[in-house]
Scaffold this motif. Structure first.
Motif, short mmCIF file in Angstrom:
data_model
loop_
_atom_site.label_atom_id
_atom_site.label_comp_id
_atom_site.label_asym_id
_atom_site.label_seq_id
_atom_site.Cartn_x
_atom_site.Cartn_y
_atom_site.Cartn_z
N TYR A 56 -7.65 -3.58 6.93
CA TYR A 56 -8.21 -2.23 7.43
C TYR A 56 -8.26 -2.55 8.90
O TYR A 56 -8.95 -3.52 9.15
CB TYR A 56 -9.40 -1.73 6.73
N ARG A 103 -8.09 -5.76 2.99
CA ARG A 103 -8.09 -4.75 1.98
C ARG A 103 -9.04 -5.30 0.64
O ARG A 103 -9.64 -4.73 0.05
CB ARG A 103 -6.77 -4.30 1.83
N ARG A 113 0.94 5.77 0.48
CA ARG A 113 0.11 6.83 1.29
C ARG A 113 0.21 8.25 0.54
O ARG A 113 1.44 8.55 0.22
CB ARG A 113 0.26 6.94 2.52
N VAL A 162 -13.37 4.56 3.34
CA VAL A 162 -12.21 3.96 2.77
C VAL A 162 -12.73 2.77 1.81
O VAL A 162 -12.10 1.64 1.37
CB VAL A 162 -11.55 2.97 3.97
N THR A 207 -7.08 5.37 2.55
CA THR A 207 -6.41 4.23 3.13
C THR A 207 -6.64 4.52 4.87
O THR A 207 -6.11 3.77 5.60
CB THR A 207 -5.01 4.03 2.88
N SER A 208 -7.06 5.66 5.19
CA SER A 208 -7.43 6.06 6.60
C SER A 208 -8.31 7.15 6.51
O SER A 208 -8.73 7.63 5.80
CB SER A 208 -6.24 6.24 7.15
N VAL A 217 0.96 -1.40 -0.03
CA VAL A 217 0.02 0.12 0.09
C VAL A 217 0.72 1.25 -0.13
O VAL A 217 2.02 1.26 0.61
CB VAL A 217 -1.04 0.19 1.29
N LEU A 269 -6.84 3.56 -5.54
CA LEU A 269 -6.44 2.47 -5.02
C LEU A 269 -7.40 1.40 -5.36
O LEU A 269 -7.87 0.63 -4.60
CB LEU A 269 -6.55 2.79 -3.29
N GLY A 306 -4.97 8.86 1.69
CA GLY A 306 -4.74 7.71 0.71
C GLY A 306 -4.12 8.04 -0.55
O GLY A 306 -3.73 9.26 -0.62
N LEU A 349 -5.17 1.56 7.28
CA LEU A 349 -5.07 0.36 6.40
C LEU A 349 -3.25 0.00 6.99
O LEU A 349 -2.40 0.83 6.86
CB LEU A 349 -4.84 0.74 5.04
#
Length: 299
Positions: free
Chosen positions: A95, A175, A50, A116, A79-80, A48, A72, A68, A90
């Motif tokens: 997650y 995820r 960020r 997310v 991602t958060s 992943v 994605l 994020g 994440l």
């Protein structure tokens, strides 16, 4: 009048439309089977990246931060996420949602998962002690994650005791999971608050642990209830014609339950109170399970 008749019964408004069959009870039991938490095999290892996107205000409550990448995948970009009720991050391929306010409107939790890209409808509900911090009910649809993992629960820090300062409930979602879920996670109940998980009162950690209630008379079960310093309420059930399932009729809840009535199951109602599922007559088989009651196990 015996003591039983002076005890409160299940409220009519809580019974409308309720019905159950042996198959449904078995499915529910398998979904809510008690397991050590956090559940095993809930995490994976996919890459992943960020990128900070910024923060927005949420209706005058705490600010919600979203972090994020630009893209994605089909499920979303974040991602958060954080709001006043929940933090979601994440971590590797999982997650991890940390519940900051277990008494918040459940829409706040669902809002976080949606941010997310996860279609998870989460409720944190009052539960009997063995189910605090655990998944107390779940409905799923759609495929599992590519590695076969599904939704789990735990604590943060891992292994802490819910109710202690600094210990929070967590919910984990792979995820790669693309399905839909309605999840109930147990929290400690407030004084006199009714539990919203369905738990056999005879299971380990519950109020009638180790005591067999099924097919005993109400009088026999009440003797044990009193011996343990508990109270009982009643749910009068109507068996299906083949005794493979049952329903609950509102007008029957006012019946004067006698000591010679038959108990088919006991469930945890609230702290110090058990709910006895009863019929006036002895039946050829247990209508709740369509046969013998399964053993009370810890798994």
């Amino acid at each position: 009048m015996n003591e039983l008749k002076r005890l409160a019964r299940v409220h009519d408004e809580d019974l409308a439309g309720q019905a159950s069959g042996a198959g449904a009870r078995a499915l529910l039991a398998s979904i809510t089977a008690e397991e050590p938490m956090p559940e095993p095999a809930r995490r994976g290892t996919r890459r992943v990246h960020r990128l900070v996107l910024g923060a927005v205000a949420l209706g005058g409550l705490a600010a919600a931060a979203v972090v994020g990448p630009t893209v994605l995948g089909e499920r979303g970009t974040a991602t958060s996420y954080a709001n006043s009720a929940i933090d979601i991050e994440l971590r590797g391929d999982t997650y991890v949602a940390t519940i900051k306010d277990p008494f918040a409107d459940h829409a706040k939790y669902t809002e976080g998962f949606k941010a997310v890209g996860l279609n998870v409808n989460l409720e944190v509900v009052p539960a009997s002690p063995p189910w605090v911090g655990k998944i107390a009910g779940m409905s799923l649809s759609g495929p599992l994650a590519p590695n076969g993992e599904s939704i789990g629960s735990g604590t943060a820090p891992e292994g802490c005791t819910i109710g202690q300062d600094g210990c929070a409930i967590t919910v984990t979602v792979p995820r790669g999971w693309t399905g839909w879920a309605a999840v109930r996670v147990g929290r400690a109940a407030e004084p006199e608050e009714r539990y919203r998980n369905l738990a056999r009162a005879t299971r380990k950690g519950e109020m009638l642990e180790g005591f067999q209630v099924d097919e005993k008379t109400v009088g026999e079960v009440l003797a044990e209830v009193r011996r343990r310093g508990l109270k009982a309420v009643f749910q009068v059930i109507t068996p299906a014609p083949d005794f493979d399932g049952y329903g609950v009729e509102q007008d029957k809840q006012q019946a004067e339950v006698g000591d010679d009535w038959i108990v088919w199951e006991a469930e945890s109602e609230q702290a110090g109170v058990v709910r006895l599922l009863v019929t006036k007559d002895r039946l050829p088989k247990n209508p709740i399970y369509g046969g013998p009651k399964p053993a009370d196990t810890d798994d």
